[in-house]
Design an enzyme around this catalytic site. Structure first.
Site, PDB file in Angstrom:
ATOM      1  N   GLY A  41      -0.881 -27.959  25.178  1.00 19.92           N
ATOM      2  CA  GLY A  41      -1.877 -27.274  24.373  1.00 19.92           C
ATOM      3  C   GLY A  41      -2.918 -28.247  23.842  1.00 19.92           C
ATOM      4  O   GLY A  41      -2.664 -29.449  23.708  1.00 19.92           O
ATOM      5  N   CYS A  42      -4.101 -27.734  23.523  1.00 21.85           N
ATOM      6  CA  CYS A  42      -5.202 -28.586  23.085  1.00 21.85           C
ATOM      7  C   CYS A  42      -4.931 -29.217  21.719  1.00 21.85           C
ATOM      8  O   CYS A  42      -5.125 -30.427  21.535  1.00 21.85           O
ATOM      9  CB  CYS A  42      -6.508 -27.809  23.076  1.00 21.85           C
ATOM     10  SG  CYS A  42      -6.446 -26.242  22.184  1.00 21.85           S
ATOM     11  N   TYR A  43      -4.479 -28.407  20.752  1.00 19.57           N
ATOM     12  CA  TYR A  43      -4.132 -28.980  19.454  1.00 19.57           C
ATOM     13  C   TYR A  43      -3.025 -30.025  19.607  1.00 19.57           C
ATOM     14  O   TYR A  43      -3.054 -31.078  18.977  1.00 19.57           O
ATOM     15  CB  TYR A  43      -3.643 -27.883  18.501  1.00 19.57           C
ATOM     16  CG  TYR A  43      -4.709 -27.061  17.838  1.00 19.57           C
ATOM     17  CD1 TYR A  43      -5.726 -27.652  17.086  1.00 19.57           C
ATOM     18  CD2 TYR A  43      -4.686 -25.675  17.918  1.00 19.57           C
ATOM     19  CE1 TYR A  43      -6.687 -26.889  16.457  1.00 19.57           C
ATOM     20  CE2 TYR A  43      -5.642 -24.898  17.286  1.00 19.57           C
ATOM     21  CZ  TYR A  43      -6.650 -25.505  16.555  1.00 19.57           C
ATOM     22  OH  TYR A  43      -7.607 -24.753  15.919  1.00 19.57           O
ATOM     23  N   VAL A  44      -2.055 -29.712  20.445  1.00 24.60           N
ATOM     24  CA  VAL A  44      -0.902 -30.598  20.631  1.00 24.60           C
ATOM     25  C   VAL A  44      -1.347 -31.958  21.154  1.00 24.60           C
ATOM     26  O   VAL A  44      -0.878 -33.006  20.705  1.00 24.60           O
ATOM     27  CB  VAL A  44       0.105 -29.953  21.606  1.00 24.60           C
ATOM     28  CG1 VAL A  44       1.342 -30.830  21.746  1.00 24.60           C
ATOM     29  CG2 VAL A  44       0.485 -28.554  21.142  1.00 24.60           C
TER      30      VAL A  44
END
Length: 346
Positions: free
Chosen positions: A149-152
């Site tokens: 994921g992008c936030y991750v």
């Protein structure tokens, strides 16, 4: 060298289009097929006119993409990738899942956060999760890759050196992230409607965002212990980019100087992760349209807290660029192939 045939399932979503855009400049890859449930039969350039004269292939169905390609990128909502992944795996093709179906190792976490089940447990055991800078050794030769994921990606690249070294107390960790509206995808929603998000700034899914268990999974692997975090995302009124600001207590044996040395050593030789000089602050403007992640380090001497700022383009390093980086690693290509994009100044 023979060109690798790549296909994109869900090519008219934002992440799918970004994969197409980047692959068109890849020296070793030919974009052979693209699919879309919503626009099947139309040329992709009819949906995205910027591709006029550059890439005007007609959008087909998912099966045609799998049959005609060596590498398939699945840019789909969660719950839709398992059957496609199985078909690719059985045919010996590389499948890179841009969604969440293979990110979480525990089915119970997937059930809790996504409301679904794993139907093909064997396939999940074979899947390789990869933020390349953290999981590079696992990727070569893989046939099924879970793209993070992008936030991750922003959070875990920002925290990896201190988590690995045990330099912080994870119980004190608070993660505050902000993302541009492309992170919500191309589908319409009230909170990403222009009058609602323009000149506005607000948290959403407070302490309940689906990337939370994935962040905890990666940080737990790095630290060797179970990690529970407070994670609050915010919606920025910009198209793209993520800024993650992480607050944590340093353990007694660590100060700003030793922490900076940890980061310099951990990311030494990494092309796409850049530690900024002391006194500089990471800014999403400086990574837009690129596969770079910028990290800045700050300390609060009064409270003994370390503050880490990590920023990247959610559509490139947070999604499509990282997926191509994973493809390059899996196939033994130059890791940076197709990704040497210099961020624009404005």
């Amino acid at each position: 060298m023979k060109q690798i045939k790549a296909g994109v399932i869900g090519a008219t979503g934002y992440a799918g289009l970004e994969i197409v855009r980047l692959l068109l400049s890849h020296p070793d890859v030919e974009v052979s097929a693209v699919s879309s449930v919503s626009f099947e039969g139309q040329a992709i350039s009819e949906i995205y006119p910027q591709l006029t004269g550059l890439f005007e292939q007609k959008l087909t169905d998912d099966a045609a993409v799998v049959d005609s390609c060596d590498v398939v990128f699945g840019s789909l909502p969660h719950g839709l990738s398992e059957k496609i992944a199985r078909r690719c795996y059985d045919a010996g093709k590389l499948f890179i899942d841009m969604g969440a179906d293979f990110r979480l190792k525990k089915e119970s976490d997937y059930q809790t956060w996504y409301g679904g089940n794993y139907e093909d447990m064997e396939l999940h055991r074979k899947a390789v999760y990869s933020i390349p800078e953290l999981h590079r050794s696992l990727v070569k030769g893989a046939k099924l890759i879970a793209n993070p994921g992008c936030y991750v990606t922003s959070v875990c690249l920002g925290l990896a050196p201190v988590m690995k070294a045990g330099a912080i107390d994870p119980d004190t960790l608070v993660i505050d992230s902000k993302s541009g509206v492309t992170g919500a995808g191309r589908g319409l929603a009230l909170n990403t409607h222009y009058p609602e998000c323009n000149e506005a700034f607000s948290p959403y899914k407070i302490a309940s965002h689906r990337h939370t268990p994935e962040i905890e999974q990666v940080l737990g692997e790095l630290s060797g212990e179970q990690v529970t975090v407070t994670f609050v995302p915010h919606l920025l009124p910009v198209n793209r980019g993520i800024v993650s600001t992480m607050y944590m207590k340093l353990r007694l044996d660590f100060d700003e100087e030793t922490v900076r040395a940890l980061y310099e050593s951990f990311y030494s030789g990494e092309q796409f992760v850049k530690l900024l000089p002391k006194g500089a602050a990471a800014n999403l403007k400086n990574v837009k349209y690129s596969n770079y992640c910028h990290i800045s380090l700050h300390t609060d001497a009064r409270t003994g807290r370390l503050i880490v700022v990590s920023t990247l383009d959610n559509m490139v390093k947070g999604a499509a660029g990282q997926a191509i980086q994973n493809m390059n690693l899996a196939l033994g290509l130059e890791e940076s192939a197709g990704l040497d994009l210099v961020p624009p100044a404005f």
